[in-house]
Design a protein around this motif. Structure first.
Motif, short mmCIF file in Angstrom:
data_model
loop_
_atom_site.label_atom_id
_atom_site.label_comp_id
_atom_site.label_asym_id
_atom_site.label_seq_id
_atom_site.Cartn_x
_atom_site.Cartn_y
_atom_site.Cartn_z
N GLN A 397 39.96 37.84 47.34
CA GLN A 397 39.22 38.98 48.09
C GLN A 397 38.64 39.95 47.11
O GLN A 397 37.63 40.46 47.30
CB GLN A 397 40.50 39.65 48.96
CG GLN A 397 40.91 39.24 50.30
CD GLN A 397 42.13 39.89 50.69
OE1 GLN A 397 43.18 40.02 50.01
NE2 GLN A 397 41.84 40.62 51.95
N PHE A 398 39.26 40.02 45.92
CA PHE A 398 38.47 40.64 44.81
C PHE A 398 37.22 40.19 44.52
O PHE A 398 36.23 41.12 44.38
CB PHE A 398 39.37 41.11 43.65
CG PHE A 398 40.54 42.06 44.06
CD1 PHE A 398 40.70 42.87 45.14
CD2 PHE A 398 41.67 41.93 42.88
CE1 PHE A 398 41.63 43.66 45.07
CE2 PHE A 398 42.50 42.90 43.10
CZ PHE A 398 42.48 43.73 44.05
N ARG A 399 37.06 38.87 44.40
CA ARG A 399 35.96 38.17 44.00
C ARG A 399 34.86 38.45 45.34
O ARG A 399 33.70 38.49 44.78
CB ARG A 399 36.31 36.82 43.71
CG ARG A 399 36.94 36.89 42.42
CD ARG A 399 37.28 35.47 41.83
NE ARG A 399 37.83 35.36 40.43
CZ ARG A 399 38.91 34.57 40.09
NH1 ARG A 399 39.32 33.34 40.69
NH2 ARG A 399 39.29 34.42 38.82
N GLN A 400 35.27 38.42 46.35
CA GLN A 400 34.18 38.48 47.43
C GLN A 400 33.55 39.87 47.55
O GLN A 400 32.66 39.86 47.82
CB GLN A 400 34.98 38.30 48.71
CG GLN A 400 35.22 36.76 49.27
CD GLN A 400 36.20 36.51 50.25
OE1 GLN A 400 36.41 37.68 51.03
NE2 GLN A 400 36.55 35.28 50.69
N LEU A 401 34.51 40.93 46.99
CA LEU A 401 33.94 42.26 46.72
C LEU A 401 33.07 42.57 45.64
O LEU A 401 32.42 43.66 45.55
CB LEU A 401 35.00 43.12 46.94
CG LEU A 401 35.72 43.20 48.66
CD1 LEU A 401 37.06 44.15 48.37
CD2 LEU A 401 35.06 43.80 49.42
N GLY A 402 32.89 41.59 44.82
CA GLY A 402 32.12 41.82 43.60
C GLY A 402 32.59 41.91 42.42
O GLY A 402 32.17 42.30 41.56
N ALA A 403 34.12 41.90 42.48
CA ALA A 403 34.78 42.20 41.04
C ALA A 403 35.35 41.02 40.37
O ALA A 403 35.31 39.75 41.14
CB ALA A 403 36.16 42.86 41.38
N GLU A 404 35.41 40.86 39.04
CA GLU A 404 35.79 40.00 38.32
C GLU A 404 37.39 39.97 38.21
O GLU A 404 37.95 41.09 38.25
CB GLU A 404 35.23 39.85 36.95
CG GLU A 404 33.56 39.86 36.99
CD GLU A 404 33.22 38.52 37.28
OE1 GLU A 404 33.96 37.52 37.22
OE2 GLU A 404 32.04 38.15 37.61
N VAL A 405 38.10 38.82 38.12
CA VAL A 405 39.61 38.98 37.70
C VAL A 405 39.99 38.47 36.87
O VAL A 405 39.69 37.08 36.56
CB VAL A 405 40.27 38.46 39.27
CG1 VAL A 405 41.74 38.61 39.11
CG2 VAL A 405 39.67 39.34 40.56
N VAL A 406 40.90 38.80 36.00
CA VAL A 406 41.61 38.16 34.77
C VAL A 406 43.03 38.20 35.20
O VAL A 406 43.54 39.11 35.27
CB VAL A 406 41.25 38.81 33.70
CG1 VAL A 406 41.81 38.14 32.34
CG2 VAL A 406 39.76 38.72 33.47
N ASP A 407 43.52 37.15 35.29
CA ASP A 407 44.99 36.83 35.66
C ASP A 407 45.70 35.88 34.85
O ASP A 407 45.35 34.62 34.86
CB ASP A 407 45.20 36.47 37.24
CG ASP A 407 46.64 36.63 37.98
OD1 ASP A 407 47.36 37.11 37.16
OD2 ASP A 407 46.98 35.99 38.80
N ALA A 408 46.58 36.26 33.77
CA ALA A 408 47.13 35.65 32.96
C ALA A 408 48.53 36.17 32.57
O ALA A 408 48.81 36.94 32.85
CB ALA A 408 46.11 35.66 31.79
N ALA A 409 49.18 34.92 31.73
CA ALA A 409 50.60 35.37 31.40
C ALA A 409 50.58 36.40 30.11
O ALA A 409 49.39 36.56 29.82
CB ALA A 409 51.18 34.09 30.65
N PRO A 410 51.76 37.08 30.02
CA PRO A 410 51.53 38.16 29.11
C PRO A 410 50.88 37.99 27.72
O PRO A 410 50.21 38.78 27.37
CB PRO A 410 52.98 38.30 28.76
CG PRO A 410 53.69 38.11 30.04
CD PRO A 410 53.03 36.93 30.60
#
Length: 430
Positions: A397-410
């Motif tokens: 959903q974030f990417r559809q709205l045009g945002a980049e996402v960084v989801d990573a381990a600590p």
């Protein structure tokens, strides 16, 4: 003393057997002597109230580093001070030897050193010092707690600093200051050079080509002096512990690495900690070292057990920068909190800024998803799978709205967020 003891014995023992009489008298005599000696010892003890205390503490220390608290005790009484001095540091200060025995002659002073190994970030305080003054025989003591306030600021450790040299090297290569030249990166004009096979034809400068009668192309460099706004979520979701560290602390590590990298890259960096109101702010226009200002602003931050009010964030960002900026939101991708808070305002942010949402993922979910040894493991695996699917749906959903996402381990979030910044800079999107 013996006669008095006999009369006391007759008065209190009454009809006790005569056989107990000699032993009881001896005990009473020795008890009286001990009480008298203790009273005399107490009278000869220096008054703990007639002491002067002064404290020396470092202004700040990084978490996991040691420091020393120096306490100077001066004796203003007319007797030698023989005392146990105890500093009342809170347990998280990690005081190794808080109790010291001192012997201070009249009018002189002694210094007490206490080793501190802080176990948590924030402001650690000590309010008073307890002094127990003994007499010459050590049989009795006077005790009082004397105010001696002290404050130690424990800064974030910034472990991700080890990634900084490699990221700066990539940034220098991108900026053309190293031996490697990246063609076509950025949108700011740099210089003219002769065309070589493989160059983008859109970079040809036709006027310069006509003057020189040879094909000439423009070279570009990454934009500089752009605005990078880092927003740190301090709401209840930041209190979750992942790999035995609060999500808030991991987000701080990522924010510090990105801020230092962006500043070295020539961009202006602003920092905002927010939930329902600003908790800390560092302005790019402020004088002084950026890293020092950031760690001091982050040190006292704690997760607030309230929901974040994302509807107020766009106004906060506008107050920081009215121009198009890189906005980095360090928050959680938990579906419940995000769908009700961040998603409704994200479309408005992405229309005005380049938005990156960075979040800490829990490696334990991947481990639980693969465990199938028992019925309980199967239920936990199903719950982990559900959580990961919800997280993936929010990311989409974030990417559809045009945002980049960084989801990573600590351990991976700081370098991956830095890599995202470099990619955006290379693509000329800042």
């Amino acid at each position: 003393m013996t006669i008095t003891g006999r009369f006391v014995l007759v008065a209190f023992l009454g009809t006790l057997p005569v056989a107990l009489y000699p032993g009881a008298v001896s005990i009473l005599i020795w008890s009286g002597a001990l009480v008298a000696a203790a009273g005399l010892d107490l009278a000869l003890a220096a008054s703990p109230r007639k002491t002067g205390l002064s404290r020396e503490l470092p202004d700040s220390v990084r978490l996991t580093e040691a420091c020393t608290s120096a306490l100077r005790v001066r004796n203003y009484s007319r007797r030698r001070l023989r005392a146990d001095v105890r500093e009342a540091w809170q347990p998280s200060a990690g005081a190794v030897d808080p109790v010291h025995h001192v012997s201070v002659p009249t009018g002189e002073a002694r210094q007490i050193l206490v080793k501190l190994f802080p176990e948590r970030r924030g402001h650690l305080r000590v309010e008073h010092v307890t002094i127990r003054s003994f007499g010459p025989l050590g049989l009795a003591a006077r005790q009082v707690s004397v105010p001696a306030p002290g404050l130690l600021r424990v800064l974030p450790p910034f472990h991700s600093k080890r990634h900084l040299p490699s990221k700066l090297r990539r940034l220098r290569e991108l900026d053309g200051r190293a031996a490697v030249q990246i063609r076509g990166a950025g949108t700011e004009f740099d210089s003219l050079r002769d065309y070589v096979r493989g160059d983008d034809v859109r970079s040809i400068d036709w006027r310069a080509t006509a003057r020189r009668r040879d094909t000439v192309v423009r070279t570009w460099r990454p934009e500089r002096d752009r605005r990078v706004v880092i927003v740190l979520d301090t709401s209840r979701t930041s209190a979750a512990r992942i790999n035995d560290e609060p999500r808030l602390d991991t987000s701080m590590e990522a924010a510090l690495l990105l801020a230092v990298l962006a500043q070295r890259g020539g961009d202006r960096v602003d920092f905002l900690a927010f939930d329902r109101r600003p908790r800390a702010r560092v302005d790019s226009a402020a004088k002084g070292n950026l890293l020092n200002s950031l760690v001091k602003a982050m040190a006292p931050l704690e997760a607030e057990l309230i929901e974040a009010d994302w509807s107020r964030v766009p106004a906060q960002i506008r107050s920081i920068s009215s121009h198009r900026s890189l906005v980095v939101l360090l928050t959680s991708l938990d579906s419940g909190a995000v769908e009700e808070g961040l998603l409704p305002v994200l479309a408005g942010l992405t229309s005005q800024h380049v938005v990156v949402v960075a979040s800490v993922s829990d490696p334990r979910l991947d481990e639980m998803r693969g465990e199938r040894q028992s019925a309980a493991d199967v239920y936990r695996a199903a719950a982990a799978e559900r959580a990961l699917l919800d997280r993936a749906a929010v990311t989409a959903q974030f990417r559809q709205l045009g945002a980049e996402v960084v989801d990573a381990a600590p351990q991976e979030l700081p370098p991956q967020l830095a890599d995202m910044y470099i990619r955006l800079k290379a693509a000329g999107r800042l």
